[in-house]
Design an enzyme around this catalytic site. Structure first.
Site, mmCIF file in Angstrom:
data_model
loop_
_atom_site.group_PDB
_atom_site.id
_atom_site.type_symbol
_atom_site.label_atom_id
_atom_site.label_comp_id
_atom_site.label_asym_id
_atom_site.label_seq_id
_atom_site.Cartn_x
_atom_site.Cartn_y
_atom_site.Cartn_z
ATOM 1 N N ASN A 1 33.220 20.081 36.597
ATOM 2 C CA ASN A 1 32.355 19.943 37.774
ATOM 3 C C ASN A 1 32.469 18.579 38.441
ATOM 4 O OD1 ASN A 1 31.155 18.997 35.401
ATOM 5 N ND2 ASN A 1 29.076 19.438 36.078
ATOM 6 N N GLY B 1 30.633 19.477 28.225
ATOM 7 C CA GLY B 1 30.960 20.884 28.378
ATOM 8 C C GLY B 1 29.825 21.776 27.917
ATOM 9 N N VAL C 1 27.820 24.671 25.385
ATOM 10 C CA VAL C 1 27.435 24.708 23.974
ATOM 11 C C VAL C 1 28.496 25.376 23.103
ATOM 12 C CG1 VAL C 1 25.736 25.635 22.350
ATOM 13 C CG2 VAL C 1 24.976 24.532 24.455
ATOM 14 N N THR D 1 31.713 25.501 23.433
ATOM 15 C CA THR D 1 32.817 24.549 23.256
ATOM 16 C C THR D 1 32.389 23.381 22.385
ATOM 17 O OG1 THR D 1 33.593 25.140 25.467
ATOM 18 C CG2 THR D 1 34.548 23.183 24.464
ATOM 19 N N GLY D 2 31.152 22.923 22.554
ATOM 20 C CA GLY D 2 30.644 21.844 21.716
ATOM 21 C C GLY D 2 30.624 22.212 20.251
ATOM 22 N N GLU E 1 27.867 15.867 25.247
ATOM 23 C CA GLU E 1 26.924 16.134 26.336
ATOM 24 C C GLU E 1 27.118 17.587 26.730
ATOM 25 O OE1 GLU E 1 26.397 15.601 30.996
ATOM 26 O OE2 GLU E 1 27.087 13.750 30.010
ATOM 27 N N CYS F 1 25.018 20.420 34.318
ATOM 28 C CA CYS F 1 24.266 20.595 33.073
ATOM 29 C C CYS F 1 22.829 20.129 33.224
ATOM 30 C CB CYS F 1 24.952 19.843 31.937
ATOM 31 S SG CYS F 1 25.207 18.094 32.251
ATOM 32 N N GLU G 1 24.831 8.369 26.752
ATOM 33 C CA GLU G 1 25.865 7.787 27.590
ATOM 34 C C GLU G 1 25.231 7.029 28.748
ATOM 35 O OE1 GLU G 1 29.675 10.716 27.052
ATOM 36 O OE2 GLU G 1 28.047 11.511 28.292
#
Length: 492
Positions: A162, A236, A238, A240-241, A258, A293, A472
């Site tokens: 994004n 990215g 959830v 993928t996390g 994140e 997000c 971050e």
């Protein structure tokens, strides 16, 4: 802007992988590149390289070879490198925005700020490079004890589609300032601005300090598994996390994640209604087609203001955010990044109706013939939402806003906190007592009061529950890329 009309100087000239200070062709001859699309027209822009595990190994080896020299570089000198990169980003801000608008479908007018934010991030961490300090710990006579913060080594950073340019550039800053070397993996849906970033800043740093890869799941998986990568990070979703975290577990590699959100905006009866309506529309990030997000996609309106506010949102939203061609400076809402994402949004519209929600506005692809080939969807609002509904619990990452009616504050926060996410929240009230009470009850990592969507450099951003691990955009991010070493000296 159609692909055939792209001006000179927008697209990256290189179609390779950048590591060790040089451009390299992907190591697998077959399937070494893939088409990348212009989502406004569903047409091919060009082909981008696809890194496999061998390419990842080569990039990580190059970063590892450069680590000792970069870690030994004085912090003030590392800061000068970061500031040079920031200046180059500002110089090329508009062409970079045009490139991202072509490749990910967000409006160029909004993306124009991304390079500036990334440059600010580089400057911010450049200023902190000399502030990575340890402590002295009293041990009594005969002992001197102190700590130092040491860089980790090679850091792998996987960024989202994004804000491809902004994330790739900004997420270089903290690990580099701390003395690490970095391998960036571009989003496979929109890799072109990462290639252009490599062209612009790759030669600023010593060879191997910054490295850029494009690729899909194999690339990300290999980066997370590589034994010389000392930390892996992701912006990215959830799923993928979770996959990144499982991969990192094999080598007990720390992660910084994140992830997604199903964020709540809570409006009390005393809220300023004009500002509230603006905040609801802005908080959903319809500009990005809801692909953010931090979007406040669940709006909880007190029953005394519910109907008035909902009517105002439904009236104003279509005038403020109408899908249009992303490269047109007048466009206020772009395209979704891919057909898969568009179909996901359409799935959730059907789910909202099936579960008993009331469609207030939107709910379909736009009627404009100029947009018929692209991945566009109207801004959409559902009301009469209940906590069990799919739209109330699952992240869409698309332009769908869900509106709830509330009366009792205890029940309200049971519903607000009754999801697996906890990234952002927004509280609207004119009472200072109410604002602080609500902020203490909402289970999120970041809270706005009478505001939405803004990030502030130095203010920690990150989530709780399944919305992520770590923080971050602040000093804590710098320390994420160091470890504490204790040194004890005994005098003779």
């Amino acid at each position: 802007m159609r692909t055939r009309d792209i001006p000179d100087g927008i697209l990256p000239r290189q179609r390779g992988l950048f590591y060790g200070g040089q451009w390299h062709a992907p190591r697998s001859g077959a399937d070494a590149d893939a088409e990348t699309l212009n989502p406004a027209y569903n047409e091919v822009i060009t082909r981008a390289p696809v890194a496999n595990a061998a390419d990842v190994d080569a990039a990580v080896q190059a970063a590892h070879a450069a680590f000792a020299g970069w870690a030994a570089t004085p912090p003030a000198q590392r800061a000068r490198y970061l500031r040079r990169a920031a200046a180059v980003l500002r110089e090329h801000a508009m062409p970079l925005a045009q490139l991202d608008a072509l490749n990910n479908g967000n409006p160029v007018s909004a993306l124009a700020h991304d390079a500036g934010f990334a440059a600010d991030c580089l400057d911010y961490f450049a200023g902190l490079a000399t502030e990575i300090k340890g402590e002295t710990i009293p041990m009594g006579l005969g002992n001197f004890n102190y700590t130092v913060q040491e860089p980790l080594g090679v850091v792998g950073r996987i960024v989202a589609y994004n804000h491809p340019l902004m994330f790739a550039a900004a997420r270089l800053a903290a690990p580099l300032a701390a003395g690490n070397t970095v391998v960036i993996k571009a989003p496979d849906q929109a890799p072109l601005s990462t290639l252009r970033l490599a062209e612009l800043v790759g030669d600023i740093f010593p060879p191997g300090v910054v490295n850029f890869l494009c690729g899909g799941r194999e690339c990300g998986d290999a980066l997370g598994r590589h034994p010389l990568v000392r930390k892996i990070t992701l912006i990215g979703g959830v799923p993928t996390g979770k996959a990144v975290m499982k991969t990192a577990a094999d080598s007990l590699k720390p992660v910084l994640l994140e992830l997604g959100g199903k964020n709540a905006l809570v409006a009390y009866a005393d809220a300023d209604l004009g500002r509230l309506v603006d905040g609801i529309i802005a908080g959903m990030n319809f500009t990005w087609s809801g692909q953010s997000c931090g979007s406040t996609s669940r709006v909880f309106l007190h029953e005394s203001i519910h109907d008035t506010v909902l009517d105002a949102v439904a009236r104003l939203l279509p005038t403020r955010h109408k899908p249009g061609i992303p490269t047109d400076p007048a466009t206020t809402m772009g395209a979704l990044v891919s057909r898969a994402q568009l179909e996901k949004v359409e799935h959730y519209v059907r789910a909202g109706l099936e579960d008993g929600g009331r469609l207030v506005c939107g709910g379909k692809r736009p009627d404009d013939p100029a947009l018929r080939d692209g991945f566009f969807h109207e801004p959409t609002v559902f009301s009469d939402m209940q906590p069990h509904m799919r739209l109330a619990r699952e992240e869409v990452f698309g332009p769908i806003l869900s509106v709830f009616r509330w009366r009792d504050e205890d029940t309200l926060f049971e519903q607000v906190n009754g999801v697996d996410f906890g990234l952002t929240g927004s509280i609207w009230t004119q009472s200072l007592d109410t604002a602080h009470r609500a902020a203490s009850r909402i289970q999120t990592g970041y809270v706005w009061i009478n505001n939405t969507s803004q990030h502030f450099m130095g203010a920690p951003f990150g989530g709780v529950k399944q919305s992520g691990i770590g923080r971050e955009e602040c000093f804590a991010e710098l320390l994420e890329f160091t470890y504490c070493k204790n040194v004890n000296l005994r005098f003779g």
